[in-house]
Design a protein around this motif. Structure first.
Motif, mmCIF file in Angstrom:
data_model
loop_
_atom_site.group_PDB
_atom_site.id
_atom_site.type_symbol
_atom_site.label_atom_id
_atom_site.label_comp_id
_atom_site.label_asym_id
_atom_site.label_seq_id
_atom_site.Cartn_x
_atom_site.Cartn_y
_atom_site.Cartn_z
ATOM 1 N N GLY A 1 -95.906 7.591 -75.479
ATOM 2 C CA GLY A 1 -95.764 7.482 -74.021
ATOM 3 C C GLY A 1 -94.576 8.134 -73.445
ATOM 4 N N HIS A 2 -93.831 8.526 -74.543
ATOM 5 C CA HIS A 2 -92.570 9.529 -74.098
ATOM 6 C C HIS A 2 -92.703 10.877 -74.814
ATOM 7 C CE1 HIS A 2 -91.234 5.885 -72.092
ATOM 8 N NE2 HIS A 2 -91.662 5.101 -73.122
ATOM 9 N N ALA A 3 -93.903 11.301 -74.876
ATOM 10 C CA ALA A 3 -93.871 12.598 -75.856
ATOM 11 C C ALA A 3 -92.985 13.804 -75.852
ATOM 12 C CB ALA A 3 -95.307 13.224 -75.864
ATOM 13 N N LEU A 4 -92.766 14.104 -74.471
ATOM 14 C CA LEU A 4 -92.056 15.354 -74.216
ATOM 15 C C LEU A 4 -90.610 14.902 -74.294
ATOM 16 C CD1 LEU A 4 -93.928 16.578 -71.071
ATOM 17 C CD2 LEU A 4 -94.147 17.076 -73.359
ATOM 18 N N GLU A 5 -90.100 13.727 -74.241
ATOM 19 C CA GLU A 5 -88.847 13.328 -74.303
ATOM 20 C C GLU A 5 -88.496 12.826 -75.560
ATOM 21 O OE1 GLU A 5 -88.268 9.868 -71.767
ATOM 22 O OE2 GLU A 5 -89.447 10.894 -70.090
ATOM 23 N N SER A 6 -89.437 12.629 -76.466
ATOM 24 C CA SER A 6 -89.039 12.174 -77.918
ATOM 25 C C SER A 6 -89.244 13.181 -79.137
ATOM 26 C CB SER A 6 -89.695 10.715 -78.344
ATOM 27 O OG SER A 6 -90.981 11.051 -78.272
ATOM 28 N N SER A 7 -89.787 14.224 -78.689
ATOM 29 C CA SER A 7 -90.285 15.112 -79.871
ATOM 30 C C SER A 7 -89.540 16.419 -79.507
ATOM 31 C CB SER A 7 -91.727 15.531 -79.667
ATOM 32 O OG SER A 7 -91.952 16.422 -80.680
ATOM 33 N N LEU A 8 -88.962 17.123 -80.837
ATOM 34 C CA LEU A 8 -88.500 18.494 -80.811
ATOM 35 C C LEU A 8 -89.483 19.612 -80.614
ATOM 36 C CD1 LEU A 8 -85.703 17.963 -83.559
ATOM 37 C CD2 LEU A 8 -85.395 18.062 -80.817
ATOM 38 N N GLN A 9 -90.813 19.063 -80.651
ATOM 39 C CA GLN A 9 -91.998 20.227 -80.729
ATOM 40 C C GLN A 9 -92.958 19.856 -79.471
ATOM 41 O OE1 GLN A 9 -91.300 18.673 -83.796
ATOM 42 N NE2 GLN A 9 -89.942 20.498 -84.099
ATOM 43 N N PRO A 10 -92.374 19.961 -78.055
ATOM 44 C CA PRO A 10 -93.115 19.405 -77.074
ATOM 45 C C PRO A 10 -94.507 20.461 -77.016
ATOM 46 C CG PRO A 10 -91.415 21.026 -76.187
ATOM 47 C CD PRO A 10 -91.317 20.454 -77.686
ATOM 48 N N GLU A 11 -94.773 21.467 -77.587
ATOM 49 C CA GLU A 11 -95.979 22.106 -77.639
ATOM 50 C C GLU A 11 -97.245 21.263 -78.397
ATOM 51 O OE1 GLU A 11 -93.487 23.751 -81.031
ATOM 52 O OE2 GLU A 11 -93.248 23.156 -78.917
ATOM 53 N N ASN A 12 -96.711 20.291 -79.096
ATOM 54 C CA ASN A 12 -97.722 19.446 -80.072
ATOM 55 C C ASN A 12 -97.913 18.438 -79.304
ATOM 56 O OD1 ASN A 12 -96.488 21.413 -82.107
ATOM 57 N ND2 ASN A 12 -98.314 21.051 -82.859
ATOM 58 N N SER A 13 -97.390 17.938 -78.142
ATOM 59 C CA SER A 13 -97.301 16.657 -77.645
ATOM 60 C C SER A 13 -98.458 16.298 -76.724
ATOM 61 C CB SER A 13 -96.029 16.385 -76.844
ATOM 62 O OG SER A 13 -94.785 16.625 -77.670
ATOM 63 N N VAL A 14 -99.179 15.288 -76.810
ATOM 64 C CA VAL A 14 -100.151 14.627 -75.854
ATOM 65 C C VAL A 14 -99.504 13.546 -75.138
ATOM 66 C CG1 VAL A 14 -102.539 13.820 -75.778
ATOM 67 C CG2 VAL A 14 -101.956 15.517 -77.775
ATOM 68 N N PRO A 15 -99.251 13.679 -73.998
ATOM 69 C CA PRO A 15 -98.526 12.510 -73.133
ATOM 70 C C PRO A 15 -99.664 11.455 -72.937
ATOM 71 C CG PRO A 15 -98.205 14.757 -72.383
ATOM 72 C CD PRO A 15 -99.016 15.033 -73.309
ATOM 73 N N ILE A 16 -99.172 10.249 -72.897
ATOM 74 C CA ILE A 16 -100.179 9.264 -72.511
ATOM 75 C C ILE A 16 -99.039 8.410 -71.708
ATOM 76 C CG2 ILE A 16 -99.504 7.758 -74.553
ATOM 77 C CD1 ILE A 16 -102.372 6.867 -74.629
ATOM 78 N N LYS A 17 -99.764 7.533 -70.954
ATOM 79 C CA LYS A 17 -99.142 6.564 -70.048
ATOM 80 C C LYS A 17 -98.199 5.491 -70.753
ATOM 81 C CE LYS A 17 -99.686 3.566 -66.245
ATOM 82 N NZ LYS A 17 -100.472 2.742 -65.091
ATOM 83 N N PRO A 18 -96.954 5.279 -70.647
ATOM 84 C CA PRO A 18 -96.301 4.171 -71.436
ATOM 85 C C PRO A 18 -97.202 2.790 -70.990
ATOM 86 C CG PRO A 18 -94.726 5.689 -70.432
ATOM 87 C CD PRO A 18 -96.180 6.234 -69.644
ATOM 88 N N TRP A 19 -97.173 1.975 -71.907
ATOM 89 C CA TRP A 19 -97.771 0.629 -71.766
ATOM 90 C C TRP A 19 -96.855 -0.324 -71.793
ATOM 91 C CZ3 TRP A 19 -99.118 -3.448 -75.336
ATOM 92 C CH2 TRP A 19 -100.049 -4.438 -74.463
ATOM 93 N N LYS A 20 -97.014 -1.242 -70.749
ATOM 94 C CA LYS A 20 -96.147 -2.371 -70.791
ATOM 95 C C LYS A 20 -96.952 -3.875 -70.530
ATOM 96 C CE LYS A 20 -91.822 0.170 -69.791
ATOM 97 N NZ LYS A 20 -90.747 0.175 -69.019
ATOM 98 N N VAL A 21 -97.760 -3.961 -71.291
ATOM 99 C CA VAL A 21 -98.540 -5.252 -71.123
ATOM 100 C C VAL A 21 -99.366 -5.136 -69.822
ATOM 101 C CG1 VAL A 21 -98.569 -7.984 -71.536
ATOM 102 C CG2 VAL A 21 -96.274 -6.707 -72.077
ATOM 103 N N ASP A 22 -100.196 -4.162 -69.942
ATOM 104 C CA ASP A 22 -101.243 -4.125 -68.743
ATOM 105 C C ASP A 22 -102.524 -4.350 -69.254
ATOM 106 O OD1 ASP A 22 -102.878 -3.497 -66.663
ATOM 107 O OD2 ASP A 22 -102.429 -1.228 -66.522
ATOM 108 N N ALA A 23 -103.251 -5.622 -69.056
ATOM 109 C CA ALA A 23 -104.275 -5.985 -69.830
ATOM 110 C C ALA A 23 -105.557 -4.827 -69.270
ATOM 111 C CB ALA A 23 -104.820 -7.347 -69.223
#
Length: 358
Positions: free
Chosen positions: A274-296
């Motif tokens: 959910g924070h792929a581009l912010e938490s990885s040192l290799q953004p070229e391998n990142s697949v971003p996804i929407k962060p989840w906060k208890v959405d049923a």
């Protein structure tokens, strides 16, 4: 007659030896007054005949002050120099630049040298021994400090995962998953404390993709938090490995996932978070996804399955250009659009071929 003679004799002797007579009554000696404070303080009375005792040696005090100032200035200069060198140069660069200085105390001359040359070499080696030993001490101290700092900032190992089995080296892609706000969400409230919620579809997501991928959970949380959650989340053993905070790289106040330390081919790694581009040192391998906060009603994990399954089946030589082509787009939606466009194109080619056959 004898009495008269004896009196005259005494008078003559008294007049002749007059210098030995006391002059106290004639010229009384003036004694200095002694104050009561001097008596109480046990001080000797001042004397007009003898000079007062000399003050402390001013020159000695000045020399001692100069010595202290010089030592303080030398220590300050050494500390400033060490600080600048630490900031401007790496440990390897300092080691290389000071190698000749540290070898100076071992300077010797040949046996055929004169006595003067030998004496000069001895003096030179002795004079350079202090800076050489100080440099060695600095290098040892810096090496020790950097090793301790590296233990907190660097991943715990250069190879965070064991080697792949030879049978899997040319087939398996590695799917790296973040934990918090990607697979689960942890929430704390005063009345119930901490609770962890599973993202909708996480069980089906893990079970289905475990057929195609080597699944690794990579979190920046402590292992005392990660291990119990994975144990309850992955009851079927779909997750092969789990990595916690000790495997991250601490940089600029944040814990980053360093995919280069996974001991896997970087062209075959996908990192979903959910924070792929912010938490990885290799953004070229990142697949971003929407962060989840208890959405049923969330379906983000299930929506990614078709794309990930296609990648595993098609096995591109390098996944990074594929992910680059999806940059700026929602991957599940863009993949569906491309799939429909591909099907229309293939349908058109088939129809075109049928026309030419007729």
């Amino acid at each position: 007659m004898s009495q008269i003679q004896s009196r005259r004799l005494l008078f003559y002797l008294f007049k002749k030896h007059r210098p030995f007579s006391s002059s106290v009554s004639a010229n009384p000696r003036k004694e200095p007054f002694i104050s009561s404070a001097s008596i109480l303080n046990n001080q000797s009375p001042p004397s007009s005949a003898t000079p007062p005792p000399p003050p402390p040696d001013v020159a000695e005090q000045k020399s001692w002050s100069f010595l202290k100032f010089g030592a303080f200035a030398a220590l300050t200069g050494a500390a400033a120099t060490a600080g600048y060198v630490t900031y401007a140069y790496t440990l390897e660069e300092v080691d290389e630049k000071t190698k000749s200085l540290r070898q100076t105390p071992n300077y010797t001359v040949g046996d055929d040298a004169s006595a003067l040359e030998k004496f000069q070499a001895l003096l030179y080696s002795t004079a350079m021994k202090v800076p050489a030993k100080s440099t060695e001490l600095y290098l040892d101290l810096r090496r020790t400090i950097e090793e301790h700092v590296r233990g907190f900032t660097e991943p715990s190992a250069d190879k965070l995962l064991p080697d792949l089995h030879p049978h899997d080296q040319n087939q398996v892609f590695t799917l790296v998953l973040d934990l918090n706000e990607t697979l689960v969400y942890s929430d704390w409230k005063r009345d119930r404390g901490w609770r962890t919620f599973k993202r909708p579809g996480v069980d089906a997501f893990l079970e289905h993709l475990a057929q195609y991928y080597e699944i690794v959970v990579y979190s920046d949380q402590l292992n005392m938090y990660v291990d119990p959650i994975i144990e309850r989340l992955d009851t079927k053993g779909c997750i092969r490995y789990k990595l916690s905070r000790s495997a991250t790289r601490y940089q600029d106040g944040k814990h980053y996932r360093d995919l280069s330390k996974l001991n896997r081919d970087p062209s075959r790694i996908l990192y979903i978070s959910g924070h792929a581009l912010e938490s990885s040192l290799q953004p070229e391998n990142s697949v971003p996804i929407k962060p989840w906060k208890v959405d049923a009603e969330d379906t983000a994990l299930l929506d990614l399955i078709p794309f990930l399954e296609y990648v595993a089946r098609s096995r591109p030589a390098d996944i990074r250009p594929v992910l680059q082509s999806y940059q700026g787009h929602d991957i599940p939606t863009e993949f569906i659009n491309r799939s429909k466009e591909y099907q229309r194109r293939m349908q058109g080619q088939r129809q075109h071929g049928l026309i030419w056959r007729h």
